[in-house]
Design a protein around this motif. Sequence first.
Motif, PDB file in Angstrom:
ATOM      1  N   MET A   1       0.857  -1.200   0.200  1.00  0.00           N
ATOM      2  CA  MET A   1       0.089   0.015   0.001  1.00  0.00           C
ATOM      3  C   MET A   1       0.915   1.262  -0.049  1.00  0.00           C
ATOM      4  N   GLU A   2       1.785   1.267   0.932  1.00  0.00           N
ATOM      5  CA  GLU A   2       2.685   2.464   0.996  1.00  0.00           C
ATOM      6  C   GLU A   2       3.594   2.687  -0.424  1.00  0.00           C
ATOM      7  N   ALA A   3       3.771   1.477  -1.049  1.00  0.00           N
ATOM      8  CA  ALA A   3       4.559   1.437  -2.283  1.00  0.00           C
ATOM      9  C   ALA A   3       3.688   2.218  -3.208  1.00  0.00           C
ATOM     10  N   LEU A   4       2.564   2.094  -3.286  1.00  0.00           N
ATOM     11  CA  LEU A   4       1.640   2.665  -4.135  1.00  0.00           C
ATOM     12  C   LEU A   4       1.646   3.885  -4.335  1.00  0.00           C
ATOM     13  N   MET A   5       1.394   4.231  -2.885  1.00  0.00           N
ATOM     14  CA  MET A   5       1.318   5.728  -2.476  1.00  0.00           C
ATOM     15  C   MET A   5       2.512   6.350  -2.744  1.00  0.00           C
ATOM     16  N   ALA A   6       3.730   5.644  -2.442  1.00  0.00           N
ATOM     17  CA  ALA A   6       5.016   6.388  -2.990  1.00  0.00           C
ATOM     18  C   ALA A   6       4.940   6.720  -4.412  1.00  0.00           C
ATOM     19  N   VAL A   7       4.223   5.684  -5.298  1.00  0.00           N
ATOM     20  CA  VAL A   7       4.439   6.111  -6.892  1.00  0.00           C
ATOM     21  C   VAL A   7       3.498   7.493  -7.108  1.00  0.00           C
ATOM     22  N   VAL A   8       2.391   7.370  -6.470  1.00  0.00           N
ATOM     23  CA  VAL A   8       1.511   8.562  -6.636  1.00  0.00           C
ATOM     24  C   VAL A   8       2.382   9.819  -6.154  1.00  0.00           C
ATOM     25  N   ILE A   9       2.944   9.676  -4.806  1.00  0.00           N
ATOM     26  CA  ILE A   9       3.831  10.861  -4.409  1.00  0.00           C
ATOM     27  C   ILE A   9       4.827  11.449  -5.528  1.00  0.00           C
ATOM     28  N   GLY A  10       5.419  10.107  -5.885  1.00  0.00           N
ATOM     29  CA  GLY A  10       6.624  10.497  -6.870  1.00  0.00           C
ATOM     30  C   GLY A  10       6.112  11.618  -7.970  1.00  0.00           C
ATOM     31  N   ILE A  11       4.642  11.222  -8.515  1.00  0.00           N
ATOM     32  CA  ILE A  11       4.193  11.825  -9.717  1.00  0.00           C
ATOM     33  C   ILE A  11       4.034  13.435  -9.186  1.00  0.00           C
ATOM     34  N   PHE A  12       3.350  13.647  -8.025  1.00  0.00           N
ATOM     35  CA  PHE A  12       2.961  14.764  -7.455  1.00  0.00           C
ATOM     36  C   PHE A  12       4.590  15.609  -7.436  1.00  0.00           C
ATOM     37  N   PHE A  13       5.556  14.739  -7.001  1.00  0.00           N
ATOM     38  CA  PHE A  13       6.791  15.761  -7.012  1.00  0.00           C
ATOM     39  C   PHE A  13       7.082  16.246  -8.116  1.00  0.00           C
ATOM     40  N   ALA A  14       7.123  15.248  -9.286  1.00  0.00           N
ATOM     41  CA  ALA A  14       7.623  15.559 -10.551  1.00  0.00           C
ATOM     42  C   ALA A  14       6.757  16.574 -11.079  1.00  0.00           C
ATOM     43  N   VAL A  15       5.609  16.499 -11.072  1.00  0.00           N
ATOM     44  CA  VAL A  15       4.821  17.426 -11.707  1.00  0.00           C
ATOM     45  C   VAL A  15       4.944  19.017 -11.119  1.00  0.00           C
ATOM     46  N   SER A  16       5.098  18.878  -9.700  1.00  0.00           N
ATOM     47  CA  SER A  16       5.448  20.164  -8.987  1.00  0.00           C
ATOM     48  C   SER A  16       6.716  20.887  -9.560  1.00  0.00           C
ATOM     49  N   VAL A  17       7.669  19.909  -9.506  1.00  0.00           N
ATOM     50  CA  VAL A  17       9.225  20.463 -10.012  1.00  0.00           C
ATOM     51  C   VAL A  17       9.210  20.987 -11.165  1.00  0.00           C
ATOM     52  N   TYR A  18       8.484  20.289 -12.200  1.00  0.00           N
ATOM     53  CA  TYR A  18       8.463  20.559 -13.576  1.00  0.00           C
ATOM     54  C   TYR A  18       7.694  22.000 -13.737  1.00  0.00           C
ATOM     55  N   LEU A  19       6.558  22.148 -12.912  1.00  0.00           N
ATOM     56  CA  LEU A  19       6.023  23.481 -12.807  1.00  0.00           C
ATOM     57  C   LEU A  19       6.924  24.728 -12.489  1.00  0.00           C
ATOM     58  N   MET A  20       7.599  24.313 -11.208  1.00  0.00           N
ATOM     59  CA  MET A  20       8.382  25.345 -10.822  1.00  0.00           C
ATOM     60  C   MET A  20       9.703  25.517 -11.586  1.00  0.00           C
ATOM     61  N   LEU A  21      10.071  24.859 -12.561  1.00  0.00           N
ATOM     62  CA  LEU A  21      10.956  25.121 -13.276  1.00  0.00           C
ATOM     63  C   LEU A  21      10.745  26.224 -14.524  1.00  0.00           C
ATOM     64  N   SER A  22       9.328  26.508 -14.428  1.00  0.00           N
ATOM     65  CA  SER A  22       9.065  27.375 -15.546  1.00  0.00           C
ATOM     66  C   SER A  22       9.440  28.895 -15.158  1.00  0.00           C
ATOM     67  N   LYS A  23       9.414  29.612 -16.127  1.00  0.00           N
ATOM     68  CA  LYS A  23       9.850  30.987 -16.184  1.00  0.00           C
ATOM     69  C   LYS A  23       8.650  31.867 -15.639  1.00  0.00           C
ATOM     70  N   HIS A  24       7.339  31.344 -15.655  1.00  0.00           N
ATOM     71  CA  HIS A  24       6.174  32.149 -15.540  1.00  0.00           C
ATOM     72  C   HIS A  24       6.073  31.995 -14.031  1.00  0.00           C
ATOM     73  N   ILE A  25       5.822  33.232 -13.340  1.00  0.00           N
ATOM     74  CA  ILE A  25       5.407  32.999 -11.876  1.00  0.00           C
ATOM     75  C   ILE A  25       4.288  32.346 -11.454  1.00  0.00           C
ATOM     76  N   ILE A  26       3.179  32.268 -12.307  1.00  0.00           N
ATOM     77  CA  ILE A  26       2.018  31.827 -11.950  1.00  0.00           C
ATOM     78  C   ILE A  26       2.019  30.216 -11.923  1.00  0.00           C
ATOM     79  N   ARG A  27       2.887  29.808 -13.077  1.00  0.00           N
ATOM     80  CA  ARG A  27       3.198  28.381 -13.067  1.00  0.00           C
ATOM     81  C   ARG A  27       3.910  27.834 -11.935  1.00  0.00           C
TER      82      ARG A  27
END
Lengths: 806, 140, 125
Positions: free
Chosen positions: C1-27
């Motif tokens: 169960m925790e491993a499955l959540m870990a995958v979901v959390i990994g996706i959350f992190f990946a998306v947030s990092v990708y958005l933060m690497l943008s130049k646009h402040i709203i992103r």
Amino acid sequence: MNVGAADMTLLAMALPFVAAGLAPYLVRLMGHRAAWVLALAPLSIFIHFIPYAGLVANGRHVTAGFDWVPSLDTRFEWFVDGLSLTFAFLVTGIGTLIVLYSGGYMKGHPQQGRFLSFILLFMGSMLGLVLSDDFLMLFVFWELTSVTSFLLIGFDHEREASRRAALQALVVTGAGGLGLLAGLLLIWNVTGVHSLSGLLQSNEVLRQSPYFLVALILVLCGAFTKSAQFPLHFWLPNAMEAPTPVSAYLHSATMVKAGVFLLMRLNPVFADTPAWHTILPIFGGMTLVFGALLSVRQSDLKQMLAYTTMSSLGLMVMMTGFGGEHAVAGAVLYLVAHALFKGALFMVAGIVDHEAGTREVTKLGGLLRAMPVTFAAALAAAVSMGGLPPAVGFLAKEEIYSSLWHLDPWSLTFLACAVIGNALMMAVGFVVALKPFLGKRPHALGDVHEAPFIMWVGPATLGALGIVAAIAAPFTHEIVSSPMVSAVLGRASEIDITLVPHIGPPLALSGLTIVVGIVTYLAIAPFRRAVGGVLRAIGWGPDRGFDQFVRGLVRFSHAVTDRLQPGSLEVYMTVTFVAIAAALLVPMVVFGELPSMPTWPTDVTFYELTVMAIGIIGLVAVLIAHDRLTAIVSLGVQGFAVALLFMLFGAPDLSFTQFMIEALSVVILALVMTRLRLAPSDHRPTGEKLSDAAIAIACGAGFMLYLMRVTEGSFDATLSDFFARYSKTIAHGHNIVNVIIVDFRGTDTLGEISVVMVTGLAILALIRIRATRTDVELGDNDPREQHDPREEGSHGKRTYAGVEAE
Amino acid sequence: MMRTLIFRTVAPYLTSLMLVFSVFVLLRGHNAPGGGFIGGLIAASAFAIYGIACGVSPVRRALRLHPTTIAGIGLLLGSVAGLISLFDGVPFMTGLWIYPHFFGVEVPLATVMLFDFGVYLVVTGTITAIALVLEEREGE
Amino acid sequence: MEALMAVVIGIFFAVSVYLMLSKHIIRILLGVTILGNAVNLLIFTAGRIVHAVPPIIGEGNDVPNRITANPLPQALILTAIVISFSFFAFLLVLAFRAYQELGTDDTDEMRIAEPENEPVPPLGY
């Protein structure tokens, strides 16, 4: 010594600092006459130390003090023996005269109080330095003299030359001080001794240590920078930017001798080692000859004296390092003689400058009739400087020549150095003492008067002392020179040289010196041109090197800052996340801590999977959304999915909170973003997209693997169990989460609600700045409103204007 | 934009209902899901809804106090709740309980509840302040 | 169960990092919000997952009479949610004000604090 005397010594050491605090007020109250009152401070310290002279003459020394930083084994402890007592007399005795002299020299200067305050601060530091026993105390006072010297050189801080000279002196002597600190700490580590008196008694450990040479070189860093040894001498002539009392006091009589003091103090520890007897004479000899040659080239009275000071310091270092009883005796006698005659000559130069308005020796002449007392003082000092009888300088020079008179190349080299140096210094000394007073008086000089008593008393006293000390040589030796030589040698020693000449090689060498000196004096003008020509041909010296060093430092740090802070948020973010990904992944891979491949969980339900899928869909929708509203709604979707996950996994409190927060976030995002006219979506170039995606995936994978690895391990539930067990019984609550928040960890929560409130205030402030700015923008067109102090927040406006102007 | 007639009509009732509910959530928080944070968020949402429906000025009038003042009072109460324990000779923030009887019913009262009320007020005040100030800009 | 959540959390992190690497402040702002959720879930999962049993002591008991969800991460996260919301609001207003003052949401064009081609500081004394 009994406790009362120790307390009195502490009081004496503190007195200059107290006087420094009072100086500005006294000057405001009494004008330049405050100097008479302030001079009582050094005078009373001088008197305090007189009884010590008897003790020290009997071969005893005094240590006393108290714990300062017990945890660091540091004591505030002083050490009075022949060496430190002589220095204490020089510091306070000459200090008394300098304070008086400053009263006349700086009369009417708007900052006279500050000046006297700095002088007294320096006096306290220097006194502390020479009396220090503990290593750290020595270092603290050492650096304090550098700092006060900085303040005094930069006293006239509105001139760039002063600022430069002050900074240069601080950098050179301060850096040397750090070297000294390192050396002392090394000695402390090797020997376990942290006081000078202790080190003098047990120096065998250090001598046999492999770190001996390192410690010696580090200590020499401190001594050579402070005492302006070639090639670190360049700060000393520049320090002549300071007012003349400073040059007389710090940069000839006392502070620059701190380096020599240190060498003499440590002579018993380091002497009779090849390094000591090689390094010191070589550097000292070079400094002696270069200083003397450079002094001839100058035509400014203070500059000439500054270079001869450097030369004299070289002579002292050379003699200290040369070794042997007579050499040390020569160094000691010369040190005392130099303090007297150089202090006097600087003060004379200051008087001439003060009364005639120039220090340029080519523009001076014929002042004898106007300034007879000053001339007498100058003459007495010059006789001592030239090493002529009946002055104490003569004793010193005879002692030096007789100690160097050995028929081997090593000794003869230094003998030659000594003769050349002495001859040139003699010539320069008489140029300073005679040229302004004899000959024809230039018309440009105008009407010149004798200086007031408060000014000439200093040079006259010092000049006279130089003669009296030589005439009463046995007495001088008994209370000053012999105890000092004994302290420097580390064993009892007697000096017996008197003015009665002994026929022999030293006397012949004196004659040679005098002849060369007279020739140089007569041919000073062509000599000056010749040395100047050579220097111009070389063109580059450590002084210009310092400028280039400072410029290079500024350029270098600017370039580094430019590289590290390019001003692009994207770069900062990229670096940060690359570092995070590396920090997560690299250790796991390197240490083989990767989690094992997980199996599909058996207990996962359909609902849970669905909610996770909704969350991920929301995330993807945020990523690819083409308009703001879609992005906001998608953000809400992932947030609600998180809330549902909390609900499904037994956290109703979190779930409710998350729901409320997501709802509010969506609302305020919608409120704000509809007012922005933004580009619809991201346009990163494809390459950038790929690299950003790689970083993002690396971060995500890092966190994923990390969490898997963490949850694979066993779980320590001690703390959670504690809360579960006591939540009802102690805190009377059934909802454990709430009990933790408001009771067990209540103080945390108090901090957290404060943070919430502060952000709220910050948001209001941000909005208000906006409002203010609009008001003032209108006011900008109306000059009447521009400086209306009632206008709220006009300060904030000015900031904006400034920013926009850039 | 969102000021439809129905919304404007319903909003005051919805707000009152949410406020009552928020207090209910606050009070039950010690024994069942709820507490100062959640209650405060519900109350803040209530004011935000009222502000969207009827404009910001009526909300400000209805509140009487500036929202940050409410938050400040909350922070004060929270600190006082912590300080009371000092007077009793126990460390800062130790929970103290009294059990007075009103009309034969034992009512447990605690500094902890006072603290939770402080949290409630801080969250309500701050988030209402943020929401209102952003809604206000809408009108310009 | 925790491993499955870990995958979901990994996706959350990946998306947030990708958005933060943008130049646009709203992103970037959206990325920060998601990052908050990701971190909360990370803490929550690290405290182990239990199905649907809230950490509440039943009426009449002094201790929970069955295994409940771990209360400690919940207490940590609850305050974190509120604080991250207030910071989110602050960042939002900051971004909004920056946009109003500078007329851009591109962080590369926001150079008041670190101007481009800043002159070399004075080389003299």
